[in-house]
Design a protein around this motif. Structure first.
Motif, PDB file in Angstrom:
ATOM      1  N   PHE A   6       1.035  -1.065   0.012  1.00 39.02           N
ATOM      2  CA  PHE A   6      -0.076   0.075   0.111  1.00 39.02           C
ATOM      3  C   PHE A   6       0.801   1.185  -0.106  1.00 39.02           C
ATOM      4  O   PHE A   6       0.566   2.301  -1.001  1.00 39.02           O
ATOM      5  CB  PHE A   6      -0.947   0.069   1.195  1.00 39.02           C
ATOM      6  N   ASP A   7       1.958   1.194   0.773  1.00 37.84           N
ATOM      7  CA  ASP A   7       2.751   2.311   0.757  1.00 37.84           C
ATOM      8  C   ASP A   7       3.437   2.570  -0.556  1.00 37.84           C
ATOM      9  O   ASP A   7       3.704   3.790  -0.745  1.00 37.84           O
ATOM     10  CB  ASP A   7       3.969   2.327   2.046  1.00 37.84           C
ATOM     11  N   MET A   8       4.018   1.587  -1.183  1.00 35.65           N
ATOM     12  CA  MET A   8       4.603   1.492  -2.280  1.00 35.65           C
ATOM     13  C   MET A   8       3.599   1.985  -3.394  1.00 35.65           C
ATOM     14  O   MET A   8       4.088   2.951  -4.238  1.00 35.65           O
ATOM     15  CB  MET A   8       5.256   0.245  -2.697  1.00 35.65           C
ATOM     16  N   PHE A   9       2.495   1.692  -3.199  1.00 35.76           N
ATOM     17  CA  PHE A   9       1.362   2.098  -4.230  1.00 35.76           C
ATOM     18  C   PHE A   9       1.246   3.731  -4.295  1.00 35.76           C
ATOM     19  O   PHE A   9       1.121   4.263  -5.130  1.00 35.76           O
ATOM     20  CB  PHE A   9       0.276   1.274  -4.171  1.00 35.76           C
ATOM     21  N   LEU A  10       0.993   4.095  -2.929  1.00 33.23           N
ATOM     22  CA  LEU A  10       0.659   5.309  -2.539  1.00 33.23           C
ATOM     23  C   LEU A  10       1.865   6.225  -3.013  1.00 33.23           C
ATOM     24  O   LEU A  10       1.359   7.467  -3.695  1.00 33.23           O
ATOM     25  CB  LEU A  10       0.273   5.535  -1.155  1.00 33.23           C
ATOM     26  N   ASN A  11       2.840   5.949  -2.576  1.00 34.27           N
ATOM     27  CA  ASN A  11       4.151   6.839  -3.163  1.00 34.27           C
ATOM     28  C   ASN A  11       4.260   6.926  -4.455  1.00 34.27           C
ATOM     29  O   ASN A  11       4.631   7.918  -5.417  1.00 34.27           O
ATOM     30  CB  ASN A  11       5.397   6.226  -2.384  1.00 34.27           C
ATOM     31  N   ALA A  12       4.036   5.789  -5.408  1.00 35.87           N
ATOM     32  CA  ALA A  12       4.200   5.775  -6.865  1.00 35.87           C
ATOM     33  C   ALA A  12       3.016   6.396  -7.290  1.00 35.87           C
ATOM     34  O   ALA A  12       3.266   7.284  -8.222  1.00 35.87           O
ATOM     35  CB  ALA A  12       4.032   4.192  -7.210  1.00 35.87           C
ATOM     36  N   THR A  13       1.799   6.325  -6.811  1.00 32.98           N
ATOM     37  CA  THR A  13       0.686   7.317  -7.284  1.00 32.98           C
ATOM     38  C   THR A  13       1.090   8.802  -7.058  1.00 32.98           C
ATOM     39  O   THR A  13       0.580   9.693  -8.043  1.00 32.98           O
ATOM     40  CB  THR A  13      -0.609   7.081  -6.637  1.00 32.98           C
ATOM     41  N   LEU A  14       1.448   9.114  -5.826  1.00 28.84           N
ATOM     42  CA  LEU A  14       2.087  10.685  -5.945  1.00 28.84           C
ATOM     43  C   LEU A  14       2.997  10.898  -6.798  1.00 28.84           C
ATOM     44  O   LEU A  14       2.801  12.045  -7.428  1.00 28.84           O
ATOM     45  CB  LEU A  14       2.207  10.691  -4.394  1.00 28.84           C
ATOM     46  N   ALA A  15       4.041  10.249  -6.839  1.00 29.24           N
ATOM     47  CA  ALA A  15       5.210  10.263  -8.165  1.00 29.24           C
ATOM     48  C   ALA A  15       4.335  10.714  -9.265  1.00 29.24           C
ATOM     49  O   ALA A  15       4.891  11.527 -10.282  1.00 29.24           O
ATOM     50  CB  ALA A  15       6.224   9.497  -7.974  1.00 29.24           C
ATOM     51  N   THR A  16       3.523   9.886  -9.661  1.00 28.20           N
ATOM     52  CA  THR A  16       3.011   9.918 -10.948  1.00 28.20           C
ATOM     53  C   THR A  16       2.304  11.302 -11.187  1.00 28.20           C
ATOM     54  O   THR A  16       2.238  11.953 -12.390  1.00 28.20           O
ATOM     55  CB  THR A  16       2.106   8.705 -11.209  1.00 28.20           C
ATOM     56  N   LEU A  17       1.455  11.548 -10.217  1.00 28.81           N
ATOM     57  CA  LEU A  17       0.834  12.910 -10.230  1.00 28.81           C
ATOM     58  C   LEU A  17       1.561  14.149 -10.457  1.00 28.81           C
ATOM     59  O   LEU A  17       1.475  15.076 -10.772  1.00 28.81           O
ATOM     60  CB  LEU A  17       0.074  13.085  -8.930  1.00 28.81           C
ATOM     61  N   GLU A  18       2.845  14.078  -9.702  1.00 31.43           N
ATOM     62  CA  GLU A  18       3.816  15.031  -9.599  1.00 31.43           C
ATOM     63  C   GLU A  18       4.322  15.107 -11.042  1.00 31.43           C
ATOM     64  O   GLU A  18       4.529  16.409 -11.704  1.00 31.43           O
ATOM     65  CB  GLU A  18       4.803  14.666  -8.696  1.00 31.43           C
ATOM     66  N   MET A  19       4.730  14.382 -11.696  1.00 30.58           N
ATOM     67  CA  MET A  19       5.271  14.108 -13.018  1.00 30.58           C
ATOM     68  C   MET A  19       4.026  14.932 -13.927  1.00 30.58           C
ATOM     69  O   MET A  19       4.737  15.469 -14.815  1.00 30.58           O
ATOM     70  CB  MET A  19       5.547  12.730 -13.497  1.00 30.58           C
ATOM     71  N   VAL A  20       3.177  14.326 -13.936  1.00 31.01           N
ATOM     72  CA  VAL A  20       2.035  14.632 -14.848  1.00 31.01           C
ATOM     73  C   VAL A  20       1.491  16.308 -14.764  1.00 31.01           C
ATOM     74  O   VAL A  20       1.412  16.931 -15.671  1.00 31.01           O
ATOM     75  CB  VAL A  20       0.721  14.051 -14.803  1.00 31.01           C
ATOM     76  N   LEU A  21       1.436  16.509 -13.354  1.00 34.44           N
ATOM     77  CA  LEU A  21       1.075  18.009 -13.333  1.00 34.44           C
ATOM     78  C   LEU A  21       2.137  19.085 -13.443  1.00 34.44           C
ATOM     79  O   LEU A  21       2.021  20.090 -14.207  1.00 34.44           O
ATOM     80  CB  LEU A  21       0.575  18.444 -11.367  1.00 34.44           C
ATOM     81  N   ALA A  22       3.381  18.567 -13.125  1.00 37.79           N
ATOM     82  CA  ALA A  22       4.610  19.329 -13.221  1.00 37.79           C
ATOM     83  C   ALA A  22       4.936  19.750 -14.817  1.00 37.79           C
ATOM     84  O   ALA A  22       5.004  20.880 -15.337  1.00 37.79           O
ATOM     85  CB  ALA A  22       5.956  19.085 -12.596  1.00 37.79           C
ATOM     86  N   SER A  23       4.906  18.578 -15.505  1.00 38.72           N
ATOM     87  CA  SER A  23       5.338  18.637 -17.094  1.00 38.72           C
ATOM     88  C   SER A  23       4.214  19.100 -17.856  1.00 38.72           C
ATOM     89  O   SER A  23       4.220  19.828 -18.774  1.00 38.72           O
ATOM     90  CB  SER A  23       5.454  17.085 -17.524  1.00 38.72           C
ATOM     91  N   SER A  24       2.750  19.174 -17.445  1.00 37.60           N
ATOM     92  CA  SER A  24       1.776  19.790 -17.936  1.00 37.60           C
ATOM     93  C   SER A  24       1.799  21.095 -18.007  1.00 37.60           C
ATOM     94  O   SER A  24       1.558  22.007 -18.689  1.00 37.60           O
ATOM     95  CB  SER A  24       0.294  19.357 -17.513  1.00 37.60           C
ATOM     96  N   ALA A  25       2.247  21.631 -16.658  1.00 36.90           N
ATOM     97  CA  ALA A  25       2.245  23.077 -16.165  1.00 36.90           C
ATOM     98  C   ALA A  25       3.240  23.550 -17.167  1.00 36.90           C
ATOM     99  O   ALA A  25       3.332  24.888 -17.791  1.00 36.90           O
ATOM    100  CB  ALA A  25       2.495  23.080 -14.908  1.00 36.90           C
TER     101      ALA A  25
END
Length: 220
Positions: A6-25
């Motif tokens: 669960f912790d790995m999945f949560l951290n991976a999801t947050l990392a994906t959101l960070e990549m997507v939001l930062a690169s889209s901005a």
């Protein structure tokens, strides 16, 4: 699901959101001005400059033609120069952003070109400057299309962020490769796929809602 997974999945999801939001901005920050420049320098535009437009179009089309997995590898030296490493979430933002800029620029250009020329001409006749036309006519009138274009871009970047996991970028793609594929853990693979699908659907729903609100505002 264990606490560790669960912790790995949560951290991976947050990392994906960070990549997507930062690169889209970054994609919007640089891609929108490029789209405006392509529009105003087109034949019949506010500032026709065919040479500049053709050169810029060539660079954009050339960048878009390179498969993302190859772009990841080609940009490793540039990524190391910018962030000091070619691994991790911060490093992945660089190539994803490079892909996002020309991608959004082309989509935004289409939206800007669909603005009614009569509106532009009316502002020009009343003495409006090029800047006035851009800020008062082009961008407001193209806003619904720009929102739809951003939604499509975000969905594409979700896929790109997953693909970046091949080179150790972190996020859901990296989790799927390291703990799903390489360790033959089917449950993690299924979990990652479900998360990516859910994230894509959520982005599309939010984008459609914002697009609808803007359309109702302008139509009303």
């Amino acid at each position: 699901m264990s606490r560790l997974v669960f912790d790995m999945f949560l951290n991976a999801t947050l990392a994906t959101l960070e990549m997507v939001l930062a690169s889209s901005a970054i994609g919007v920050l640089f891609g929108l001005p490029i789209a405006i420049l392509l529009t105003v320098t087109a034949p019949g535009g506010l500032w026709p400059l065919p040479i500049i437009r053709k050169g810029l179009s060539f660079v954009i089309d050339l960048t878009r033609a390179v498969p993302f997995i190859i772009l990841l590898v080609l940009l490793i030296p540039f990524t190391r120069f910018l962030v000091g490493t070619s691994l991790g979430t911060m490093a992945a933002i660089v190539p994803i952003s490079v892909m996002a800029i020309p991608y959004f620029a082309r989509i935004a250009e289409v939206s800007l070109k669909e603005v009614n020329p009569a509106l532009i001409e009316a502002v020009r006749v009343m003495g409006g400057t090029r800047a006035k036309v851009i800020w008062s006519v082009l961008l407001p009138e193209a806003l619904p299309g720009l929102v739809s274009g951003l939604t499509v871009t975000l969905v594409t970047l979700v896929s790109a962020s997953a693909m970046a996991g091949v080179v150790g970028a972190g996020g859901l793609g990296d989790l799927a490769i390291r703990y799903g594929y390489q360790r033959f853990n089917t449950s993690i693979m299924v979990l990652v796929v479900a998360a990516l699908v859910a994230l894509t659907i959520l982005i599309q729903i939010i984008g459609n809602l914002i697009h609808g609100i803007i359309q109702r505002k302008y139509s009303g």
